[in-house]
Enzyme design. Structure first.
Site, PDB file in Angstrom:
ATOM      1  N   ALA A  51       0.752  -1.255  -0.148  1.00 51.57           N
ATOM      2  CA  ALA A  51      -0.095  -0.428  -0.269  1.00 51.57           C
ATOM      3  C   ALA A  51       0.295   1.202   0.458  1.00 51.57           C
ATOM      4  O   ALA A  51       0.655   3.112  -0.969  1.00 51.57           O
ATOM      5  CB  ALA A  51      -1.267  -0.419   1.520  1.00 51.57           C
ATOM      6  N   THR A  52       1.860   1.184   0.635  1.00 55.70           N
ATOM      7  CA  THR A  52       2.772   2.554   0.169  1.00 55.70           C
ATOM      8  C   THR A  52       3.268   3.173  -0.871  1.00 55.70           C
ATOM      9  O   THR A  52       3.194   4.257  -1.267  1.00 55.70           O
ATOM     10  CB  THR A  52       4.465   2.235   1.388  1.00 55.70           C
ATOM     11  OG1 THR A  52       4.361   2.107   2.414  1.00 55.70           O
ATOM     12  CG2 THR A  52       4.719   3.561   1.046  1.00 55.70           C
ATOM     13  N   ASN A 134      -5.679   2.948  10.751  1.00 54.81           N
ATOM     14  CA  ASN A 134      -5.391   1.487  11.016  1.00 54.81           C
ATOM     15  C   ASN A 134      -4.525   1.473  12.248  1.00 54.81           C
ATOM     16  O   ASN A 134      -4.273   0.359  12.906  1.00 54.81           O
ATOM     17  CB  ASN A 134      -3.469   1.346  10.419  1.00 54.81           C
ATOM     18  CG  ASN A 134      -2.940   3.312  10.283  1.00 54.81           C
ATOM     19  OD1 ASN A 134      -3.373   4.160  10.154  1.00 54.81           O
ATOM     20  ND2 ASN A 134      -1.849   3.314  10.695  1.00 54.81           N
ATOM     21  N   GLN A 162      -6.360  -1.191   5.223  1.00 53.13           N
ATOM     22  CA  GLN A 162      -7.223  -1.848   6.746  1.00 53.13           C
ATOM     23  C   GLN A 162      -8.247  -2.224   5.928  1.00 53.13           C
ATOM     24  O   GLN A 162      -9.140  -2.890   7.640  1.00 53.13           O
ATOM     25  CB  GLN A 162      -6.998  -0.529   7.610  1.00 53.13           C
ATOM     26  CG  GLN A 162      -5.611  -0.317   8.301  1.00 53.13           C
ATOM     27  CD  GLN A 162      -5.031  -1.327   8.506  1.00 53.13           C
ATOM     28  OE1 GLN A 162      -5.795  -2.280   9.504  1.00 53.13           O
ATOM     29  NE2 GLN A 162      -3.712  -1.305   8.843  1.00 53.13           N
ATOM     30  N   SER A 182      -3.362  -3.794   0.088  1.00 50.93           N
ATOM     31  CA  SER A 182      -2.118  -4.685   1.104  1.00 50.93           C
ATOM     32  C   SER A 182      -2.648  -5.628   1.523  1.00 50.93           C
ATOM     33  O   SER A 182      -2.999  -5.931   1.904  1.00 50.93           O
ATOM     34  CB  SER A 182      -1.385  -3.310   2.225  1.00 50.93           C
ATOM     35  OG  SER A 182      -0.436  -4.198   2.676  1.00 50.93           O
ATOM     36  N   HIS A 184      -0.525  -7.669   3.471  1.00 52.80           N
ATOM     37  CA  HIS A 184      -0.088  -8.460   4.556  1.00 52.80           C
ATOM     38  C   HIS A 184      -1.463  -7.764   5.733  1.00 52.80           C
ATOM     39  O   HIS A 184      -1.597  -8.407   6.090  1.00 52.80           O
ATOM     40  CB  HIS A 184       0.801  -8.462   4.818  1.00 52.80           C
ATOM     41  CG  HIS A 184       1.106  -7.184   5.282  1.00 52.80           C
ATOM     42  ND1 HIS A 184       1.968  -6.126   6.482  1.00 52.80           N
ATOM     43  CD2 HIS A 184       1.672  -5.522   4.197  1.00 52.80           C
ATOM     44  CE1 HIS A 184       2.065  -5.169   6.033  1.00 52.80           C
ATOM     45  NE2 HIS A 184       2.353  -4.602   5.330  1.00 52.80           N
ATOM     46  N   THR A 220       9.426  -7.073 -12.958  1.00 54.80           N
ATOM     47  CA  THR A 220       8.893  -8.594 -13.156  1.00 54.80           C
ATOM     48  C   THR A 220       7.759  -8.634 -12.041  1.00 54.80           C
ATOM     49  O   THR A 220       8.205  -8.189 -11.095  1.00 54.80           O
ATOM     50  CB  THR A 220      10.470  -9.441 -12.579  1.00 54.80           C
ATOM     51  OG1 THR A 220      11.272  -8.648 -14.012  1.00 54.80           O
ATOM     52  CG2 THR A 220       9.517 -10.776 -12.591  1.00 54.80           C
ATOM     53  N   CYS A 307       4.368   1.799  11.702  1.00 55.54           N
ATOM     54  CA  CYS A 307       5.339   2.767  10.127  1.00 55.54           C
ATOM     55  C   CYS A 307       5.998   4.850  10.772  1.00 55.54           C
ATOM     56  O   CYS A 307       5.466   5.327  10.694  1.00 55.54           O
ATOM     57  CB  CYS A 307       4.763   3.016   9.396  1.00 55.54           C
ATOM     58  SG  CYS A 307       4.477   1.909   8.366  1.00 55.54           S
TER      59      CYS A 307
HETATM   60  C1  PLP Z   1      -3.568   2.128   6.189  1.00 58.22           C
HETATM   61  C2  PLP Z   1      -2.320   1.536   6.158  1.00 58.22           C
HETATM   62  N1  PLP Z   1      -1.481   2.703   5.090  1.00 58.22           N
HETATM   63  C3  PLP Z   1      -0.720   1.602   4.752  1.00 58.22           C
HETATM   64  C4  PLP Z   1       0.038   1.197   4.890  1.00 58.22           C
HETATM   65  C5  PLP Z   1       1.670   0.745   4.347  1.00 58.22           C
HETATM   66  O1  PLP Z   1       1.355  -0.500   3.612  1.00 58.22           O
HETATM   67  P1  PLP Z   1       2.771  -1.578   3.108  1.00 58.22           P
HETATM   68  O2  PLP Z   1       3.152  -2.371   4.332  1.00 58.22           O
HETATM   69  O3  PLP Z   1       1.517  -2.659   2.357  1.00 58.22           O
HETATM   70  O4  PLP Z   1       3.638  -0.374   1.951  1.00 58.22           O
HETATM   71  C6  PLP Z   1      -0.247   0.648   5.685  1.00 58.22           C
HETATM   72  C7  PLP Z   1       0.756  -0.721   6.930  1.00 58.22           C
HETATM   73  O5  PLP Z   1       1.337  -0.317   7.873  1.00 58.22           O
HETATM   74  C8  PLP Z   1      -1.787   1.128   6.714  1.00 58.22           C
HETATM   75  O6  PLP Z   1      -2.527   0.125   7.865  1.00 58.22           O
END
Ligand code: PLP
Length: 360
Positions: A51-52, A134, A162, A182, A184, A220, A307
């Site tokens: 997601a980042t 989150n 989320q 994302s 995970h 890739t 983060c």
């Molecule tokens: C709301 C939200 N956005 C973005 C992220 C970042 O996602 P990723 O770890 O897949 O880069 C997270 C997770 O930490 C998140 O909770």
């Protein structure tokens, strides 16, 4: 994921041999499955590393494309309680000449249509509001917010990292042109995610190379991760409603139990609408670091996001918590395997830690 690491290791962009074609076909069905779960066409889903990256691609990619089509950098709106993966790309865009407005959420963590309407300017190009937070789990009224953008030439992005796999989501109903995912966050592997780019949405790539993902995300494709993401999505959709109901009952048991035994604790964010598996509390007049140290041997919990670089939570600060209160807060998340006896154990461990620390 296993066979895609060990046996079927072909590159899906190599279309001249069977290994490559097999990988490409598998990616095709994974993409179709994920797209189907959101009610979009396969071509509207771009795989990213998470997601980042999806947020960066959405925000930088769309804003920079709009600079060209609109003849200059305009105005972008988001919310102070967004994840850093939204806030930091916006800071970068500010450096590039865009004007940024960050809305302050209400005390319950939500923003209102009126707040958004008041912030819109004639040159507003993009609005980014997450589906579910989150840290405090509150669910924003995305449908109502995106309706404000319609017919105004404003693009709506939502970070659904989320929410996907935990709430029923349909891209058309959300009304967003750009949606970040994302894997995970729904028990899939780390290092894979996606950006939904609805047809007709302008987007500049952030990287160039082999032209994969329609030229929007060269590189890739990680076949095993994508297979894992699609499988995790399927599993999380299968029991979504039952799991939500079960986790909400357990979460409420956790909140009620903690409150009964520790009457001074306070809830952060509205209890509804909220992710069923999230609880966030402040324990006033307690040292946050000592509390976390006392809980560490028995409980995996934190005071903020992974983060957050060790700073007190900007999300809690944005809903009015002081620096000290934000530090004395716990974000408690339930998982698909959490049981009622886990909840009783957590209530016991947290209560004992609070009592021991307040007696000192
Ligand atoms: C709301 C939200 N956005 C973005 C992220 C970042 O996602 P990723 O770890 O897949 O880069 C997270 C997770 O930490 C998140 O909770």
């Amino acid at each position: 994921m296993e066979p895609w690491w060990r046996e079927q290791w072909g590159n899906p962009s190599s279309r001249q041999h069977r290994l490559g074609l097999t990988a490409a076909a598998a990616i095709g069905s994974a993409r179709e499955h994920l797209a189907g779960s959101l009610g979009i066409r396969s071509e509207e889903l771009i795989f990213t590393s998470g997601a980042t990256e999806a947020n960066n691609l959405a925000l930088l990619g769309h804003a920079r494309a709009r600079t060209l089509s609109d003849g200059g950098a305009g105005h972008l709106i988001s919310v102070a309680s967004e994840h850093h993966a939204v806030l930091d790309p916006l800071l970068q865009l500010q450096e590039e000449g865009f004007q940024i407005t960050l809305l302050a959420p209400q005390k319950d963590g939500l923003i209102t249509v009126e707040q958004l309407e008041q912030a819109i300017q004639p040159n507003t190009q993009l609005i980014s509001v997450m589906v579910a937070n989150n840290e405090i789990g509150v669910v924003q009224p995305i449908r109502d917010l995106s309706a404000v953008c319609r017919n105004r030439g404003i693009t709506m992005h939502t970070d659904a990292a989320q929410a996907y796999g935990h709430l029923p989501l349909n891209a058309e109903e959300l009304g967003c042109e750009l949606i970040s995912l994302s894997a995970h966050k729904f028990n899939g592997p780390k290092g894979i995610g996606a950006l939904v780019v609805r047809a007709g949405t302008q987007l500049q790539p952030l990287q160039w190379g082999g032209g994969q993902e329609q030229g929007l995300r060269a590189g890739t494709l990680p076949v095993p991760l994508i297979m894992g993401m699609a499988a995790a999505a399927e599993l999380s959709m299968q029991d979504l409603e039952d799991r939500q109901a079960r986790l909400q009952a357990l979460r409420d048991q956790l909140w009620e139990g903690l409150k009964d035994r520790n009457p001074t604790i306070q809830l952060n964010g509205a209890l509804q609408p909220r992710l069923a598996h999230n609880l966030n509390i402040t324990i006033p007049e307690l040292s946050g670091s000592r509390l976390l140290r006392a809980l560490r041997p028995r409980l995996a919990c934190s005071s903020g996001s992974a983060c957050s670089r060790g700073e007190p939570s900007h999300v809690l600060r944005s809903i009015g918590r002081s620096h000290i209160e934000a530090e004395a807060s716990l974000r408690l998340s339930l998982g698909r395997d959490t049981t009622a006896s886990d909840i009783d154990g957590a209530i016991e461990v947290i209560t004992t830690a609070i009592q021991t620390l307040t007696q000192r």
